[in-house]
Design a protein around this motif. Structure first.
Motif, mmCIF file in Angstrom:
data_model
loop_
_atom_site.group_PDB
_atom_site.id
_atom_site.type_symbol
_atom_site.label_atom_id
_atom_site.label_comp_id
_atom_site.label_asym_id
_atom_site.label_seq_id
_atom_site.Cartn_x
_atom_site.Cartn_y
_atom_site.Cartn_z
ATOM 1 N N MET A 23 -40.342 27.812 -16.401
ATOM 2 C CA MET A 23 -39.910 28.459 -15.283
ATOM 3 C C MET A 23 -38.679 28.787 -15.192
ATOM 4 N N VAL A 24 -38.218 30.032 -15.017
ATOM 5 C CA VAL A 24 -36.806 30.363 -15.140
ATOM 6 C C VAL A 24 -36.472 31.126 -13.755
ATOM 7 N N LEU A 35 -27.655 36.602 -14.276
ATOM 8 C CA LEU A 35 -27.646 35.302 -15.273
ATOM 9 C C LEU A 35 -29.209 34.763 -14.993
ATOM 10 N N LEU A 36 -29.535 34.125 -16.135
ATOM 11 C CA LEU A 36 -30.806 33.436 -16.222
ATOM 12 C C LEU A 36 -30.736 31.856 -16.314
ATOM 13 N N TRP A 37 -31.535 31.313 -15.569
ATOM 14 C CA TRP A 37 -31.434 29.725 -15.425
ATOM 15 C C TRP A 37 -32.915 29.031 -15.684
ATOM 16 N N LYS A 38 -32.771 28.201 -16.555
ATOM 17 C CA LYS A 38 -33.935 27.479 -16.694
ATOM 18 C C LYS A 38 -34.222 26.440 -15.769
ATOM 19 N N VAL A 39 -35.302 26.286 -15.264
ATOM 20 C CA VAL A 39 -35.725 25.383 -14.164
ATOM 21 C C VAL A 39 -36.372 24.328 -14.522
ATOM 22 N N SER A 40 -35.878 22.872 -14.508
ATOM 23 C CA SER A 40 -36.496 21.801 -14.894
ATOM 24 C C SER A 40 -37.054 20.961 -13.785
ATOM 25 N N ILE A 49 -30.270 25.299 -4.206
ATOM 26 C CA ILE A 49 -29.122 25.785 -3.623
ATOM 27 C C ILE A 49 -28.040 25.552 -4.766
ATOM 28 N N ASP A 50 -28.267 24.651 -5.658
ATOM 29 C CA ASP A 50 -27.536 24.532 -7.046
ATOM 30 C C ASP A 50 -27.393 25.893 -7.703
ATOM 31 N N ILE A 51 -29.034 26.209 -7.789
ATOM 32 C CA ILE A 51 -29.027 27.664 -8.629
ATOM 33 C C ILE A 51 -28.088 28.840 -7.961
ATOM 34 N N LEU A 52 -28.386 28.780 -6.575
ATOM 35 C CA LEU A 52 -27.526 30.049 -5.874
ATOM 36 C C LEU A 52 -26.023 30.040 -6.035
ATOM 37 N N SER A 59 -23.368 35.764 -10.913
ATOM 38 C CA SER A 59 -23.958 37.123 -11.099
ATOM 39 C C SER A 59 -23.298 37.999 -10.223
ATOM 40 N N VAL A 60 -23.178 37.507 -9.001
ATOM 41 C CA VAL A 60 -22.567 38.754 -8.130
ATOM 42 C C VAL A 60 -21.160 39.141 -8.675
ATOM 43 N N ASP A 61 -20.363 38.264 -8.994
ATOM 44 C CA ASP A 61 -19.082 38.259 -9.619
ATOM 45 C C ASP A 61 -19.109 39.101 -10.828
ATOM 46 N N LEU A 62 -19.993 38.769 -11.729
ATOM 47 C CA LEU A 62 -20.262 39.598 -12.936
ATOM 48 C C LEU A 62 -20.377 41.147 -12.557
ATOM 49 N N HIS A 63 -21.407 41.509 -11.541
ATOM 50 C CA HIS A 63 -21.605 42.749 -11.286
ATOM 51 C C HIS A 63 -20.725 43.582 -10.124
#
Length: 111
Positions: A23-24, A35-40, A49-52, A59-63
């Protein structure tokens, strides 16, 4: 050899379901993918919330999406939890109202 093509020694067993998965979490905007994040494990409010905090905000900053955008998510329990709603409120981020059971309307499902 002729007539042995279906012999057990030439066959590879496969598994249609339950063979594993990953799951990502990802995001996209009109300006590109985030950005992409692998969910464990299973997602719960705190891990979401940690992912957010660690993926969405960078990702908001990146774009350079600092204003004028709305966040879209489905209706998973951790998306609509009190803690998640509180986090979005504290961040002053607008979240789109979304109908239940409609992943086909979510653009990231087709990415």
């Amino acid at each position: 050899m002729k007539g042995e093509e279906f012999s057990e020694r030439f066959l590879q067993k496969t598994c249609k379901f339950g063979g594993g998965g990953i799951m990502v979490w990802g995001c996209l905007s009109w300006s590109g993918v985030g950005l992409l994040w692998k969910v464990s494990g299973n997602l719960k409010t705190n891990s979401y919330i940690d992912i957010l905090e660690n993926v969405l905000i960078p990702s908001v900053d990146l774009h350079s999406l600092h204003s004028g955008w709305t966040f879209q998510q489905d209706n998973a329990p951790y998306h609509r939890s009190k803690g998640t709603k509180q986090w979005f409120g504290e961040q002053k981020l607008e979240v789109m109202n979304w109908p239940a059971q409609s992943p086909d309307l979510n653009p990231i499902e087709n990415l």
